[in-house]
Design a protein around this motif. Structure first.
Motif, PDB file in Angstrom:
ATOM      1  N   ILE A  42       0.835  -1.199   0.000  1.00  0.00           N
ATOM      2  CA  ILE A  42       0.000   0.000   0.000  1.00  0.00           C
ATOM      3  C   ILE A  42       0.874   1.254   0.000  1.00  0.00           C
ATOM      4  N   ILE A  43       0.537   2.186  -0.879  1.00  0.00           N
ATOM      5  CA  ILE A  43       1.074   3.546  -0.801  1.00  0.00           C
ATOM      6  C   ILE A  43      -0.050   4.406  -0.244  1.00  0.00           C
ATOM      7  N   SER A  44       0.131   4.908   0.962  1.00  0.00           N
ATOM      8  CA  SER A  44      -0.915   5.698   1.615  1.00  0.00           C
ATOM      9  C   SER A  44      -0.589   7.186   1.525  1.00  0.00           C
ATOM     10  N   HIS A  45      -1.530   8.008   2.011  1.00  0.00           N
ATOM     11  CA  HIS A  45      -1.315   9.453   1.951  1.00  0.00           C
ATOM     12  C   HIS A  45      -0.092   9.875   2.745  1.00  0.00           C
ATOM     13  N   GLY A  46       0.280   9.079   3.757  1.00  0.00           N
ATOM     14  CA  GLY A  46       1.462   9.412   4.547  1.00  0.00           C
ATOM     15  C   GLY A  46       2.771   9.234   3.801  1.00  0.00           C
ATOM     16  N   ASP A  47       2.739   8.485   2.699  1.00  0.00           N
ATOM     17  CA  ASP A  47       3.945   8.272   1.887  1.00  0.00           C
ATOM     18  C   ASP A  47       4.142   9.358   0.836  1.00  0.00           C
ATOM     19  N   ILE A  48       3.096  10.176   0.624  1.00  0.00           N
ATOM     20  CA  ILE A  48       3.062  11.075  -0.526  1.00  0.00           C
ATOM     21  C   ILE A  48       3.464  12.492  -0.152  1.00  0.00           C
ATOM     22  N   ASP A  49       4.336  13.069  -0.970  1.00  0.00           N
ATOM     23  CA  ASP A  49       4.680  14.486  -0.840  1.00  0.00           C
ATOM     24  C   ASP A  49       3.637  15.306  -1.585  1.00  0.00           C
ATOM     25  N   TYR A  50       3.504  15.073  -2.889  1.00  0.00           N
ATOM     26  CA  TYR A  50       2.446  15.723  -3.674  1.00  0.00           C
ATOM     27  C   TYR A  50       2.190  14.941  -4.956  1.00  0.00           C
ATOM     28  N   TYR A  51       1.061  15.233  -5.587  1.00  0.00           N
ATOM     29  CA  TYR A  51       0.622  14.587  -6.824  1.00  0.00           C
ATOM     30  C   TYR A  51       0.495  15.679  -7.883  1.00  0.00           C
ATOM     31  N   ASP A  52       1.291  15.588  -8.957  1.00  0.00           N
ATOM     32  CA  ASP A  52       1.226  16.551 -10.061  1.00  0.00           C
ATOM     33  C   ASP A  52       0.185  16.058 -11.060  1.00  0.00           C
ATOM     34  N   PHE A  53      -0.952  16.755 -11.122  1.00  0.00           N
ATOM     35  CA  PHE A  53      -2.060  16.317 -11.976  1.00  0.00           C
ATOM     36  C   PHE A  53      -1.804  16.567 -13.455  1.00  0.00           C
ATOM     37  N   SER A  54      -0.858  17.431 -13.792  1.00  0.00           N
ATOM     38  CA  SER A  54      -0.589  17.690 -15.212  1.00  0.00           C
ATOM     39  C   SER A  54       0.097  16.506 -15.872  1.00  0.00           C
ATOM     40  N   THR A  55       0.802  15.696 -15.083  1.00  0.00           N
ATOM     41  CA  THR A  55       1.517  14.538 -15.622  1.00  0.00           C
ATOM     42  C   THR A  55       1.125  13.235 -14.932  1.00  0.00           C
ATOM     43  N   HIS A  56       0.299  13.339 -13.892  1.00  0.00           N
ATOM     44  CA  HIS A  56      -0.100  12.190 -13.063  1.00  0.00           C
ATOM     45  C   HIS A  56       1.127  11.455 -12.525  1.00  0.00           C
ATOM     46  N   LEU A  57       2.052  12.265 -11.994  1.00  0.00           N
ATOM     47  CA  LEU A  57       3.216  11.744 -11.291  1.00  0.00           C
ATOM     48  C   LEU A  57       3.005  11.959  -9.800  1.00  0.00           C
ATOM     49  N   ILE A  58       3.174  10.881  -9.030  1.00  0.00           N
ATOM     50  CA  ILE A  58       3.030  10.949  -7.579  1.00  0.00           C
ATOM     51  C   ILE A  58       4.423  11.026  -6.968  1.00  0.00           C
ATOM     52  N   TYR A  59       4.730  12.134  -6.314  1.00  0.00           N
ATOM     53  CA  TYR A  59       6.037  12.346  -5.689  1.00  0.00           C
ATOM     54  C   TYR A  59       5.964  11.832  -4.250  1.00  0.00           C
ATOM     55  N   LEU A  60       6.814  10.861  -3.932  1.00  0.00           N
ATOM     56  CA  LEU A  60       6.839  10.279  -2.598  1.00  0.00           C
ATOM     57  C   LEU A  60       7.782  11.049  -1.685  1.00  0.00           C
ATOM     58  N   LEU A 144      -6.761  14.515  -2.102  1.00  0.00           N
ATOM     59  CA  LEU A 144      -5.404  15.063  -2.081  1.00  0.00           C
ATOM     60  C   LEU A 144      -5.371  16.424  -1.390  1.00  0.00           C
ATOM     61  N   LYS A 145      -6.377  17.236  -1.630  1.00  0.00           N
ATOM     62  CA  LYS A 145      -6.411  18.579  -1.043  1.00  0.00           C
ATOM     63  C   LYS A 145      -6.507  18.531   0.483  1.00  0.00           C
ATOM     64  N   LYS A 146      -7.097  17.480   1.020  1.00  0.00           N
ATOM     65  CA  LYS A 146      -7.221  17.360   2.473  1.00  0.00           C
ATOM     66  C   LYS A 146      -5.870  17.366   3.156  1.00  0.00           C
ATOM     67  N   TYR A 147      -4.848  16.881   2.446  1.00  0.00           N
ATOM     68  CA  TYR A 147      -3.502  16.801   3.018  1.00  0.00           C
ATOM     69  C   TYR A 147      -2.516  17.710   2.284  1.00  0.00           C
ATOM     70  N   ASP A 148      -3.065  18.692   1.543  1.00  0.00           N
ATOM     71  CA  ASP A 148      -2.244  19.661   0.811  1.00  0.00           C
ATOM     72  C   ASP A 148      -1.259  18.954  -0.126  1.00  0.00           C
ATOM     73  N   GLN A 149      -1.753  17.944  -0.849  1.00  0.00           N
ATOM     74  CA  GLN A 149      -0.913  17.149  -1.744  1.00  0.00           C
ATOM     75  C   GLN A 149      -1.290  17.317  -3.216  1.00  0.00           C
ATOM     76  N   PHE A 150      -2.207  18.219  -3.513  1.00  0.00           N
ATOM     77  CA  PHE A 150      -2.668  18.400  -4.894  1.00  0.00           C
ATOM     78  C   PHE A 150      -1.928  19.546  -5.568  1.00  0.00           C
ATOM     79  N   ARG A 151      -1.362  19.249  -6.730  1.00  0.00           N
ATOM     80  CA  ARG A 151      -0.769  20.284  -7.578  1.00  0.00           C
ATOM     81  C   ARG A 151      -1.320  20.132  -8.991  1.00  0.00           C
ATOM     82  N   LEU A 152      -1.788  21.233  -9.545  1.00  0.00           N
ATOM     83  CA  LEU A 152      -2.346  21.195 -10.893  1.00  0.00           C
ATOM     84  C   LEU A 152      -1.248  21.153 -11.948  1.00  0.00           C
ATOM     85  N   GLY A 153      -0.058  21.650 -11.593  1.00  0.00           N
ATOM     86  CA  GLY A 153       1.089  21.548 -12.501  1.00  0.00           C
ATOM     87  C   GLY A 153       1.018  22.507 -13.672  1.00  0.00           C
ATOM     88  N   LEU A 154       1.555  22.062 -14.800  1.00  0.00           N
ATOM     89  CA  LEU A 154       1.637  22.900 -15.997  1.00  0.00           C
ATOM     90  C   LEU A 154       0.574  22.516 -17.018  1.00  0.00           C
TER      91      LEU A 154
END
Length: 299
Positions: A42-60, A144-154
């Motif tokens: 499992i990759i949980s919200h605690g493992d995540i730094d942020y999620y870039d929605f422009s590329t759908h890359l999850i930064y751990l 994602l926004k609940k944990y300030d992990q959402f980025r819309l990106g470029l």
């Protein structure tokens, strides 16, 4: 007798302690954004730094070898606040299997171990319709926004394509920042067109009705060494700012007048960038690639 009772109490307490440790060691997938793999990882919200929605890359938050440890083709499930949103498959690099829908490429990944990339392979039917992409589900955004992990990106758009002749084809691109975060991007003017096209296939023009695609014949330039990058290649796009690029091709395939679809993949860096290098003084280095299309007329 008393000794036996004491031992029983100790055994019970130790059992409860162990159970508590085991329970606490299981990542929580009921809150925020999470991914559960079929092998139980499992990759949980605690493992995540942020999620870039422009590329759908999850930064751990730290390196994780999950994508190099996957054994063969398997599945995964994406959840938002414990609710299943969609499922997908992990595809090793050696596999020729090409599924439809969400995909995580692994073994190897094109990104370092602190990134989990979720791609989407859409199937086009006879009418030109593509299956909907579930990765943009609003419930994922809210989780994602609940944990300030959402980025819309470029974002990127093709402003125009001017095909004067096969020796003079110019595409005008606008790259814009949709975030409150500043981003460094690859700049074709700083890199030179040959090196820039080492990271992208560049402009392609498609005749959809005849299923034919035309492209350029640029000689790409490989970095030395091949797995390196240089800061001087990058330009900064500040929060909610934009930058326009004109790329001219002097050797393109011959195309007859008519209606076409132009496509371009605007590239970023990937496997070359270490986690500690992502955050620079004035912004983050943007990774990944954005694909954009535009219907055009060649006269």
């Amino acid at each position: 007798m008393r000794t036996i009772q004491v031992l029983l109490v100790l055994v019970i307490l130790l059992s409860l302690a162990c159970e508590k440790i085991i329970t606490n060691s299981i990542p929580d997938s009921s809150e925020g954004f999470s991914i559960i793999f079929d092998d139980g990882y499992i990759i949980s919200h605690g493992d995540i730094d942020y999620y870039d929605f422009s590329t759908h890359l999850i930064y751990l938050r730290k390196n994780n070898p999950i994508l190099t440890d996957v054994k063969g083709i398997t599945g995964f499930t994406v959840l938002a606040d414990g609710l299943e949103i969609y499922t997908g498959q992990t595809i090793p690099g050696y596999s020729s299997y090409l599924p439809a829908g969400p995909v995580i490429h692994c073994c190897p990944s094109f990104f370092p171990e602190y990134i989990v990339p979720i791609d989407f392979i859409g199937i086009v039917d006879s009418l030109g319709n593509v299956d909907p992409d579930p990765r943009g589900d609003i419930r994922i955004v809210e989780a994602l926004k609940k944990y300030d992990q959402f980025r819309l990106g470029l974002g990127c758009e093709i402003k125009s394509v001017d095909y004067s002749s096969n020796t003079n084809v110019t595409i005008t691109l606008n790259v814009f920042n949709q975030d409150s975060n500043n981003y460094y991007i690859l700049d074709p003017d700083k890199m030179g067109i040959g090196l820039f096209h080492y990271f992208t296939n560049g402009l392609f023009i498609s005749d959809v009705s005849n299923k034919k695609t035309y492209t350029h014949r640029i000689q790409t330039v490989q970095p030395e060494p091949w797995n390196t990058w240089e800061f001087k290649w990058l330009s900064l796009i500040k929060s909610f700012g934009s930058k326009t690029f004109n790329i001219t091709y002097e050797d393109f395939e011959d195309i007859l007048p008519g209606q076409y679809n132009a496509g371009f993949g605007y590239p970023g860096l990937g496997y070359q960038v270490e986690k500690e290098d992502i955050q620079q003084i004035n912004g983050s280095i943007w990774l990944g690639e954005i694909y954009v299309h535009k219907d055009i007329t060649i006269e």
